[in-house]
Scaffold this motif. Structure first.
Motif: not given
Length: 331
Positions: A108-113, A159-164, A222-232
């Protein structure tokens, strides 16, 4: 800096991810199939991680050979197919195989995107035009969106994967072929809409997107989700106007009825799949998405958590994309 695995590395977003990761000094492994196109993976610093994501044992063997990764950006996925069941296999099952292999191999990596999609949430309310919020209940309108939502939910259950999780909106830029249809149509003197000219949209330029991903890797979030836009927020008319200005073109506006576009998408897909074994840009699954009125979403968390500020305005991003299309003699 660290050792990073990027899946879908030979694709549109993946290729730019590899380049940005290399520029930041990461030890980059490009996860590809044996048959992948290596046109944009020629940098000698890239290490190839050749595997079959449909086979968990094969992934495990590849992990044994490569060793443990500090980071994984899972960008591989299927956006169109003649067999709708393939969305489930590729976007969910293959992704599950990768996650399970990492967990079972104690790698398991330090972070999984996870690179998901706004399609996993579905469109916003067409009447209120309120932007989609993370707190909303996902309601995907396509099989593609369903498959992306399913792997999101599976990842969130671990529970074991640090994700975004990132859900990009309309991603465009050099090498992209779906938005290219819009550029080409306008260059030919036509400006087309489905049902109505009123459509509310969000975008992000591919170079801004990959910088966001790498910044997120280097953060402590970690452990969060996002919408990815240019903020406009934009309208389809505004987007087309910028393209027309950049191309110095005048256009004839055509508003196609919904039923006609749906018919064209259905027949075109059946014909292309039957005789050419591939899916056209305009297909029934894509119609379900592009015919929606409201694709606005709230991505303000990107500023707070990652200090995200796009380096490109929409105008500059469109101009750079057009320059690439012209260089490649596509416009």
């Amino acid at each position: 800096m660290g050792k990073i695995l990027i899946t879908g590395a030979s694709g549109f977003i993946g290729g730019f991810l590899v380049e940005e990761a290399l520029s930041r000094g990461h030890d980059v492994y490009a996860c590809i199939r044996k048959t992948s196109n290596l046109e944009f993976l020629k940098d000698t610093r890239i290490k190839l991680f050749i595997t079959d994501l449909s086979n968990k044992d094969t992934i495990k063997n590849s992990l044994i050979e490569s060793g443990k990764f500090n980071y994984v950006i899972h960008n591989a996925g299927l956006t169109k197919t003649c067999n709708k069941r393939s969305f489930e296999q590729v976007n969910f099952q293959n992704s599950k195989n990768l996650l399970d292999a990492l967990i079972e191999m104690k790698s398991v990596p330090q972070k999984f995107i996870l690179v998901s999609s706004l399609a996993a949430y579905g469109p916003g309310d067409p009447n209120s035009l309120k932007p989609i919020q993370i707190s909303n209940s996902p309601q995907p309108v396509s099989a593609y969106g369903d498959s992306k939502l399913k792997i999101e939910q599976y990842l969130q259950s671990q529970n074991t994967v640090p994700y975004l999780i990132f859900r990009p909106t309309g991603v465009f830029g050099p090498r992209e072929k779906d938005f290219y249809t819009i550029f080409k149509t306008i260059n030919n003197g036509f400006e087309t809409y489905i049902g109505s000219k009123e459509q509310h949209l969000t975008f992000i330029y591919v170079k801004d997107l990959v910088c966001l991903f790498l910044d997120a890797l280097e953060s402590k979030v970690v452990q969060k989700s996002y919408f990815a836009t240019d903020l406009k927020y934009y309208t389809a008319i505004e987007f087309n106007e910028i393209i027309k200005k950049a191309l110095n073109k005048k256009t004839k506006v055509i508003v196609f009825p919904y039923f006609l576009v749906r018919l064209i998408a259905t027949l075109g897909e059946k014909f292309s799949c039957l005789f050419f074994k591939n899916v056209p840009t305009l297909n029934i699954e894509k119609f379900k998405e592009i015919s929606q009125k409201n694709w606005l979403c709230d991505s303000s968390d990107l500023e707070r958590d990652f200090a995200f500020k796009p380096q490109y305005s929409l105008e500059d991003a469109i101009q750079e994309t057009i320059n690439w299309y012209k260089k490649e003699k596509l416009l």
